[in-house]
Write an enzyme that holds these catalytic residues in place. Structure first.
Site, PDB file in Angstrom:
ATOM      1  N   ARG A  96       0.866  -1.070   0.023  1.00  0.00           N
ATOM      2  CA  ARG A  96       0.088  -0.014   0.006  1.00  0.00           C
ATOM      3  C   ARG A  96       1.125   1.229  -0.152  1.00  0.00           C
ATOM      4  O   ARG A  96       1.568   1.275   1.028  1.00  0.00           O
ATOM      5  CB  ARG A  96      -0.890  -0.142   1.233  1.00  0.00           C
ATOM      6  CG  ARG A  96      -1.641   1.371   1.665  1.00  0.00           C
ATOM      7  CD  ARG A  96      -2.785   1.016   2.526  1.00  0.00           C
ATOM      8  NE  ARG A  96      -4.034   0.621   1.911  1.00  0.00           N
ATOM      9  CZ  ARG A  96      -5.253   0.326   2.330  1.00  0.00           C
ATOM     10  NH1 ARG A  96      -5.328   1.014   3.501  1.00  0.00           N
ATOM     11  NH2 ARG A  96      -6.015  -0.317   2.077  1.00  0.00           N
ATOM     12  N   HIS A 123      -7.504   1.081  -6.203  1.00  0.00           N
ATOM     13  CA  HIS A 123      -7.551   0.152  -5.199  1.00  0.00           C
ATOM     14  C   HIS A 123      -8.036  -0.961  -5.981  1.00  0.00           C
ATOM     15  O   HIS A 123      -9.218  -1.335  -5.355  1.00  0.00           O
ATOM     16  CB  HIS A 123      -8.259   0.680  -4.211  1.00  0.00           C
ATOM     17  CG  HIS A 123      -8.192   0.024  -2.791  1.00  0.00           C
ATOM     18  ND1 HIS A 123      -7.394  -1.187  -2.643  1.00  0.00           N
ATOM     19  CD2 HIS A 123      -8.959   0.312  -1.612  1.00  0.00           C
ATOM     20  CE1 HIS A 123      -7.601  -1.579  -1.274  1.00  0.00           C
ATOM     21  NE2 HIS A 123      -8.483  -0.722  -0.591  1.00  0.00           N
ATOM     22  N   GLN A 126      -9.581  -3.849  -3.515  1.00  0.00           N
ATOM     23  CA  GLN A 126     -11.070  -3.784  -3.220  1.00  0.00           C
ATOM     24  C   GLN A 126     -12.025  -3.987  -4.298  1.00  0.00           C
ATOM     25  O   GLN A 126     -12.966  -4.391  -4.056  1.00  0.00           O
ATOM     26  CB  GLN A 126     -11.170  -1.846  -2.919  1.00  0.00           C
ATOM     27  CG  GLN A 126     -12.521  -1.520  -2.617  1.00  0.00           C
ATOM     28  CD  GLN A 126     -12.884  -1.854  -1.204  1.00  0.00           C
ATOM     29  OE1 GLN A 126     -12.060  -1.951  -0.040  1.00  0.00           O
ATOM     30  NE2 GLN A 126     -14.073  -2.679  -1.096  1.00  0.00           N
ATOM     31  N   ASP A 217     -17.494   6.819  -1.455  1.00  0.00           N
ATOM     32  CA  ASP A 217     -16.156   6.656  -0.815  1.00  0.00           C
ATOM     33  C   ASP A 217     -16.209   7.906   0.197  1.00  0.00           C
ATOM     34  O   ASP A 217     -16.812   8.921  -0.317  1.00  0.00           O
ATOM     35  CB  ASP A 217     -15.044   6.626  -1.718  1.00  0.00           C
ATOM     36  CG  ASP A 217     -13.644   6.351  -1.137  1.00  0.00           C
ATOM     37  OD1 ASP A 217     -13.719   6.118   0.050  1.00  0.00           O
ATOM     38  OD2 ASP A 217     -12.665   5.956  -1.768  1.00  0.00           O
ATOM     39  N   CYS A 257     -16.355   1.085   0.390  1.00  0.00           N
ATOM     40  CA  CYS A 257     -15.300   0.385   0.664  1.00  0.00           C
ATOM     41  C   CYS A 257     -14.918   0.289   2.009  1.00  0.00           C
ATOM     42  O   CYS A 257     -14.284  -0.560   2.656  1.00  0.00           O
ATOM     43  CB  CYS A 257     -14.144   0.953  -0.188  1.00  0.00           C
ATOM     44  SG  CYS A 257     -13.666   2.557   0.206  1.00  0.00           S
ATOM     45  N   ARG A 285     -13.284  -9.032   1.175  1.00  0.00           N
ATOM     46  CA  ARG A 285     -11.691  -8.502   0.843  1.00  0.00           C
ATOM     47  C   ARG A 285     -10.984 -10.001   1.087  1.00  0.00           C
ATOM     48  O   ARG A 285      -9.956 -10.051   0.410  1.00  0.00           O
ATOM     49  CB  ARG A 285     -11.577  -7.493   1.746  1.00  0.00           C
ATOM     50  CG  ARG A 285     -12.141  -6.119   1.433  1.00  0.00           C
ATOM     51  CD  ARG A 285     -11.558  -5.717   0.108  1.00  0.00           C
ATOM     52  NE  ARG A 285     -10.371  -5.623   0.128  1.00  0.00           N
ATOM     53  CZ  ARG A 285      -9.507  -4.563   0.452  1.00  0.00           C
ATOM     54  NH1 ARG A 285      -9.958  -3.474   0.988  1.00  0.00           N
ATOM     55  NH2 ARG A 285      -8.076  -4.707   0.347  1.00  0.00           N
TER      56      ARG A 285
HETATM   57  N1   CP Z   1     -11.181  -0.647   2.214  1.00  0.00           N
HETATM   58  C1   CP Z   1     -10.112  -0.540   2.737  1.00  0.00           C
HETATM   59  O1   CP Z   1      -8.966  -0.673   2.046  1.00  0.00           O
HETATM   60  O2   CP Z   1      -9.972  -0.413   4.058  1.00  0.00           O
HETATM   61  P1   CP Z   1      -8.511  -0.326   5.034  1.00  0.00           P
HETATM   62  O3   CP Z   1      -8.040   1.318   4.662  1.00  0.00           O
HETATM   63  O4   CP Z   1      -9.009  -0.192   6.455  1.00  0.00           O
HETATM   64  O5   CP Z   1      -7.518  -1.537   4.548  1.00  0.00           O
HETATM   65  N1  NVA Z   2     -10.214   6.461  -1.119  1.00  0.00           N
HETATM   66  C1  NVA Z   2      -9.778   6.044   0.281  1.00  0.00           C
HETATM   67  C2  NVA Z   2     -10.063   4.404   0.183  1.00  0.00           C
HETATM   68  C3  NVA Z   2      -9.711   3.712   1.668  1.00  0.00           C
HETATM   69  C4  NVA Z   2      -9.828   2.510   1.884  1.00  0.00           C
HETATM   70  C5  NVA Z   2      -8.265   6.290   0.565  1.00  0.00           C
HETATM   71  O1  NVA Z   2      -7.594   6.171  -0.204  1.00  0.00           O
HETATM   72  O2  NVA Z   2      -8.147   6.753   1.803  1.00  0.00           O
END
Ligand code: CP
Ligand code: NVA
Length: 310
Positions: A96, A123, A126, A217, A257, A285
């Site tokens: 990430r 993502h 997701q 989101d 998400c 997930r």
């Molecule tokens: N939806 C998602 O990726 O959540 P987290 O940021 O908690 O991993």
């Molecule tokens: N768009 C959000 C998604 C979190 C899972 C972020 O990038 O923070």
């Protein structure tokens, strides 16, 4: 063999994407026994970290969570050297990252699969869970329509892309300045199959008409906290509430998400309603990460690294 990577949904063909969803619903074999999966996190996570760890455990492997302050990509050593080291220990490397380019640099030197666990651009992990949830709730994805309300986030891009690949349409309803770029729309259009279309409508009330899925989101993603107040003003009117949901098709589902900022992008009434599938979506997930790893295994992308000295 050169490994396959999963930096975005369109790294798979539409057929391969369906195969990953199918693997997600199959019983588990322990093909990761004696092998490790590294998970590098430059940002926090609840769902992604825990679901990926447990998917690896279910496959008989050992997940290792690496926080950014331990690895500090490009500070303690360059990203490429970190990957060259880790791939001697691990069979899959997940990350990430703030900048999507980091993932591309990892993939350029890796001889094990690199998996995007969220970047500034997409993502896709997701999106796999979202697509599986849609298929489980509504059946065949082809021919469906989603309205995305709010910020054109990393999740908005990957989900629209995945839907288009499977023949489903997306309408993005975003405030001025927070919608998809032409480049993103072009990439989604290029990936589309069947009758899938992608468009924009800045008015959520008309954008939801005819939709089987309404999704949103957070108004400010991780790393955008400094813009919070400006964004909250810009996104007023883009909150998914019960009246907006009644404009969609009867039986429409609501997806998010998570994490949700209740009362901002979605009301309690919607997220807690029977139409809301956000918790099955979060639980998927884990199943879709297992499905992705099973697909890597089936097509020979997971080398037997680090089992005997060369
Ligand atoms: N939806 C998602 O990726 O959540 P987290 O940021 O908690 O991993
Ligand atoms: N768009 C959000 C998604 C979190 C899972 C972020 O990038 O923070």
């Amino acid at each position: 063999m050169t490994p396959r990577h999963f930096l975005e949904v369109d790294d798979l063909s539409p057929r391969e994407l369906l195969d990953v969803l199918d693997y997600s619903e199959k019983s588990v074999s322990h093909f990761l026994t004696g092998r490790g999966v590294a998970m590098i996190f430059e940002k926090p996570s609840l769902r992604t970290r825990n679901s990926t760890e447990m998917a690896v455990v279910q496959l008989g492997g050992h997940p290792v969570y690496i926080q950014n302050d331990e690895i500090t990509l490009d500070v303690r050593e360059c990203t490429e050297d970190a990957i060259r080291v880790l791939q001697g220990y691990y069979s899959i490397i997940c990350a990430r990252v703030f900048k999507h380019q980091q993932l591309e640099r990892m993939a350029a030197v890796a001889d094990v699969p690199i998996v995007n666990l969220l970047s500034d651009e997409g993502h896709p992990a997701q999106a796999l869970a979202d697509l599986l949830t849609i298929r489980q709730c509504l059946g065949d994805v082809a021919g469906l329509q989603m309205t995305w309300v709010g910020d054109f986030s990393n999740v908005a891009f990957s989900l629209g892309l995945g839907l288009a690949m499977l023949g489903a349409s997306t309408v993005y309803s975003c405030p001025n300045g927070y919608g998809p770029t032409e480049q993103s729309l072009d990439r989604i259009r290029r990936a589309a199959t069947g009758t899938a279309t992608v468009g924009v409508d800045p008015h959520p009330s008309s954008a939801v008409v005819g939709s089987h899925i309404v999704s949103t989101d957070a108004w400010y993603s991780m790393g955008q906290e400094a813009e919070k107040e400006v964004r909250k003003r810009a996104f007023e009117g883009f909150r998914v509430d019960a009246s907006m949901m009644t404009g969609a098709l009867p039986g429409a589902i609501f997806l998010h998400c998570l994490p949700a900022h209740r009362g901002e992008e979605v009301t309690d009434e919607v997220i807690d309603s029977a139409q809301s599938k956000v918790f099955p979506q979060a639980h998927n997930r884990m199943h879709t990460m297992r499905g992705l790893f099973a697909w890597f295994h089936a097509q020979g992308s997971i080398p037997r690294n680090a089992e005997v000295a060369p």
